[in-house]
Design a protein around this motif. Sequence first.
Motif, PDB file in Angstrom:
ATOM      1  N   TYR A 181       0.827  -1.206   0.000  1.00  0.00           N
ATOM      2  CA  TYR A 181       0.000   0.000   0.000  1.00  0.00           C
ATOM      3  C   TYR A 181       0.859   1.253   0.000  1.00  0.00           C
ATOM      4  O   TYR A 181       0.551   2.234  -0.680  1.00  0.00           O
ATOM      5  N   ALA A 182       1.950   1.223   0.755  1.00  0.00           N
ATOM      6  CA  ALA A 182       2.847   2.382   0.796  1.00  0.00           C
ATOM      7  C   ALA A 182       3.374   2.720  -0.596  1.00  0.00           C
ATOM      8  O   ALA A 182       3.517   3.890  -0.960  1.00  0.00           O
ATOM      9  N   MET A 183       3.667   1.678  -1.399  1.00  0.00           N
ATOM     10  CA  MET A 183       4.123   1.900  -2.769  1.00  0.00           C
ATOM     11  C   MET A 183       3.022   2.514  -3.622  1.00  0.00           C
ATOM     12  O   MET A 183       3.262   3.383  -4.459  1.00  0.00           O
ATOM     13  N   LEU A 184       1.773   2.046  -3.432  1.00  0.00           N
ATOM     14  CA  LEU A 184       0.659   2.601  -4.203  1.00  0.00           C
ATOM     15  C   LEU A 184       0.495   4.090  -3.945  1.00  0.00           C
ATOM     16  O   LEU A 184       0.187   4.863  -4.854  1.00  0.00           O
ATOM     17  N   VAL A 185       0.687   4.503  -2.713  1.00  0.00           N
ATOM     18  CA  VAL A 185       0.592   5.929  -2.385  1.00  0.00           C
ATOM     19  C   VAL A 185       1.670   6.715  -3.139  1.00  0.00           C
ATOM     20  O   VAL A 185       1.405   7.768  -3.718  1.00  0.00           O
ATOM     21  N   LEU A 186       2.887   6.183  -3.157  1.00  0.00           N
ATOM     22  CA  LEU A 186       3.987   6.862  -3.842  1.00  0.00           C
ATOM     23  C   LEU A 186       3.765   6.917  -5.354  1.00  0.00           C
ATOM     24  O   LEU A 186       4.234   7.846  -6.019  1.00  0.00           O
ATOM     25  N   LEU A 187       3.051   5.940  -5.907  1.00  0.00           N
ATOM     26  CA  LEU A 187       2.800   5.939  -7.342  1.00  0.00           C
ATOM     27  C   LEU A 187       2.003   7.160  -7.795  1.00  0.00           C
ATOM     28  O   LEU A 187       2.044   7.534  -8.968  1.00  0.00           O
ATOM     29  N   GLU A 188       1.288   7.792  -6.867  1.00  0.00           N
ATOM     30  CA  GLU A 188       0.506   8.968  -7.229  1.00  0.00           C
ATOM     31  C   GLU A 188       1.383  10.144  -7.661  1.00  0.00           C
ATOM     32  O   GLU A 188       0.903  11.098  -8.249  1.00  0.00           O
ATOM     33  N   ARG A 189       2.681  10.079  -7.380  1.00  0.00           N
ATOM     34  CA  ARG A 189       3.596  11.145  -7.776  1.00  0.00           C
ATOM     35  C   ARG A 189       4.013  11.035  -9.242  1.00  0.00           C
ATOM     36  O   ARG A 189       4.640  11.954  -9.772  1.00  0.00           O
ATOM     37  N   LEU A 190       3.695   9.931  -9.889  1.00  0.00           N
ATOM     38  CA  LEU A 190       4.258   9.629 -11.198  1.00  0.00           C
ATOM     39  C   LEU A 190       3.341  10.028 -12.339  1.00  0.00           C
ATOM     40  O   LEU A 190       2.119  10.117 -12.187  1.00  0.00           O
ATOM     41  N   SER A 191       3.943  10.228 -13.499  1.00  0.00           N
ATOM     42  CA  SER A 191       3.168  10.407 -14.719  1.00  0.00           C
ATOM     43  C   SER A 191       2.570   9.059 -15.103  1.00  0.00           C
ATOM     44  O   SER A 191       3.032   8.005 -14.631  1.00  0.00           O
ATOM     45  N   PRO A 192       1.545   9.031 -15.953  1.00  0.00           N
ATOM     46  CA  PRO A 192       0.961   7.748 -16.359  1.00  0.00           C
ATOM     47  C   PRO A 192       1.977   6.782 -16.950  1.00  0.00           C
ATOM     48  O   PRO A 192       1.959   5.585 -16.636  1.00  0.00           O
ATOM     49  N   SER A 193       2.888   7.265 -17.797  1.00  0.00           N
ATOM     50  CA  SER A 193       3.885   6.374 -18.413  1.00  0.00           C
ATOM     51  C   SER A 193       4.865   5.839 -17.376  1.00  0.00           C
ATOM     52  O   SER A 193       5.245   4.659 -17.410  1.00  0.00           O
ATOM     53  N   GLU A 194       5.297   6.692 -16.447  1.00  0.00           N
ATOM     54  CA  GLU A 194       6.204   6.249 -15.383  1.00  0.00           C
ATOM     55  C   GLU A 194       5.526   5.198 -14.512  1.00  0.00           C
ATOM     56  O   GLU A 194       6.142   4.198 -14.130  1.00  0.00           O
ATOM     57  N   ARG A 195       4.264   5.427 -14.216  1.00  0.00           N
ATOM     58  CA  ARG A 195       3.519   4.476 -13.385  1.00  0.00           C
ATOM     59  C   ARG A 195       3.385   3.137 -14.100  1.00  0.00           C
ATOM     60  O   ARG A 195       3.540   2.075 -13.477  1.00  0.00           O
ATOM     61  N   ALA A 196       3.110   3.170 -15.395  1.00  0.00           N
ATOM     62  CA  ALA A 196       2.979   1.933 -16.162  1.00  0.00           C
ATOM     63  C   ALA A 196       4.268   1.130 -16.131  1.00  0.00           C
ATOM     64  O   ALA A 196       4.259  -0.089 -15.884  1.00  0.00           O
ATOM     65  N   VAL A 197       5.398   1.784 -16.365  1.00  0.00           N
ATOM     66  CA  VAL A 197       6.681   1.085 -16.371  1.00  0.00           C
ATOM     67  C   VAL A 197       6.970   0.500 -14.992  1.00  0.00           C
ATOM     68  O   VAL A 197       7.394  -0.658 -14.862  1.00  0.00           O
ATOM     69  N   PHE A 198       6.734   1.268 -13.949  1.00  0.00           N
ATOM     70  CA  PHE A 198       7.031   0.797 -12.593  1.00  0.00           C
ATOM     71  C   PHE A 198       6.181  -0.422 -12.239  1.00  0.00           C
ATOM     72  O   PHE A 198       6.690  -1.422 -11.720  1.00  0.00           O
ATOM     73  N   VAL A 199       4.880  -0.352 -12.500  1.00  0.00           N
ATOM     74  CA  VAL A 199       3.996  -1.465 -12.158  1.00  0.00           C
ATOM     75  C   VAL A 199       4.347  -2.703 -12.970  1.00  0.00           C
ATOM     76  O   VAL A 199       4.437  -3.817 -12.435  1.00  0.00           O
ATOM     77  N   LEU A 200       4.562  -2.530 -14.265  1.00  0.00           N
ATOM     78  CA  LEU A 200       4.860  -3.678 -15.120  1.00  0.00           C
ATOM     79  C   LEU A 200       6.179  -4.340 -14.726  1.00  0.00           C
ATOM     80  O   LEU A 200       6.294  -5.569 -14.750  1.00  0.00           O
ATOM     81  N   GLN A 201       7.158  -3.531 -14.314  1.00  0.00           N
ATOM     82  CA  GLN A 201       8.470  -4.093 -13.990  1.00  0.00           C
ATOM     83  C   GLN A 201       8.527  -4.617 -12.557  1.00  0.00           C
ATOM     84  O   GLN A 201       8.902  -5.763 -12.312  1.00  0.00           O
ATOM     85  N   GLU A 202       8.143  -3.787 -11.588  1.00  0.00           N
ATOM     86  CA  GLU A 202       8.326  -4.146 -10.179  1.00  0.00           C
ATOM     87  C   GLU A 202       7.237  -5.080  -9.654  1.00  0.00           C
ATOM     88  O   GLU A 202       7.514  -5.958  -8.844  1.00  0.00           O
TER      89      GLU A 202
END
Length: 286
Positions: free
Chosen positions: A102-123
């Motif tokens: 959950y802590a990671m999901l909160v931090l994802l709100e700082r990202l652009s849509p493309s950055e968020r996509a790459v992070f979720v798909l990779q990590e």
Amino acid sequence: MLELYEQYKGLLFHLAYQMTGTVSDAEDAVQDVFVKVHSLPLEKLEEPKAYLCKMVTNRCIDEIKSARNRREQYYGPWLPEPIPEAYSESYEAVENHELLSYAMLVLLERLSPSERAVFVLQEALGFDYPEIAGLIDKTEANCRKLMSRARGKMGITEDDLIGVGSMAEEWVSRFFTALSEGDAEHVLSLLADDAVLLSDGGGKVIAAARPVESKERVARFLIGILHQAQLEDGVAPEIEVKELNHQTAVIFRQGGSVTGVIFVNIRNGLLQNIYIVRNPDKLEGI
């Protein structure tokens, strides 16, 4: 088509959920994608996993862009919706059994849509960079840059990624026992000096409209809301410690209803971040 749905619905839901931060948006994304796929010729689905993930990713990127405007009008801090236990259990359908905390999901709100996509798909889902490049129509080098920027914006290192996850229930229980007993000294000893608390009530229930900062203010706020809850109902709220969103959570019940879910993030042995979800719309599944 039913076979494809049964095989990939878990993977696609968790991709969509971690992209959007809400269960309803994730469910809508998966449903929309399968409606579109139903009318496609079979030759389009020679590699169904990649094709479906690409469709869901693009659908979620569009959703994130439109949601940004809505969240700017949201009353107080916006926090991701906790994932119901049933969805966590069904995550066995996902190949590498990973779900961002959950802590990671909160931090994802700082990202652009493309950055968020790459992070979720990779990590979260374990795709490698060549696969991600194909899914979001960017070069592998560009995907690596997006990942680097994402980590920078989130303020995390490789060690943070490895260390995030479940905490000992005993530790969390001890903290909330001290809170319920009003033991301010013990509570303070477990909080980092620069602790931050975010509370999401959505304008529907009482919550802090702004972040609560410093361990003294956080301690006073937490002890205060527990005391207030007891005054309103005449009895102390029921507290249950269990795992949600791939980390230890604390569920509060009052009169048989879930009134809040709290997640905490620990760094260097102290509570650094506390996230309180009180918006009733986000607690229905719990």
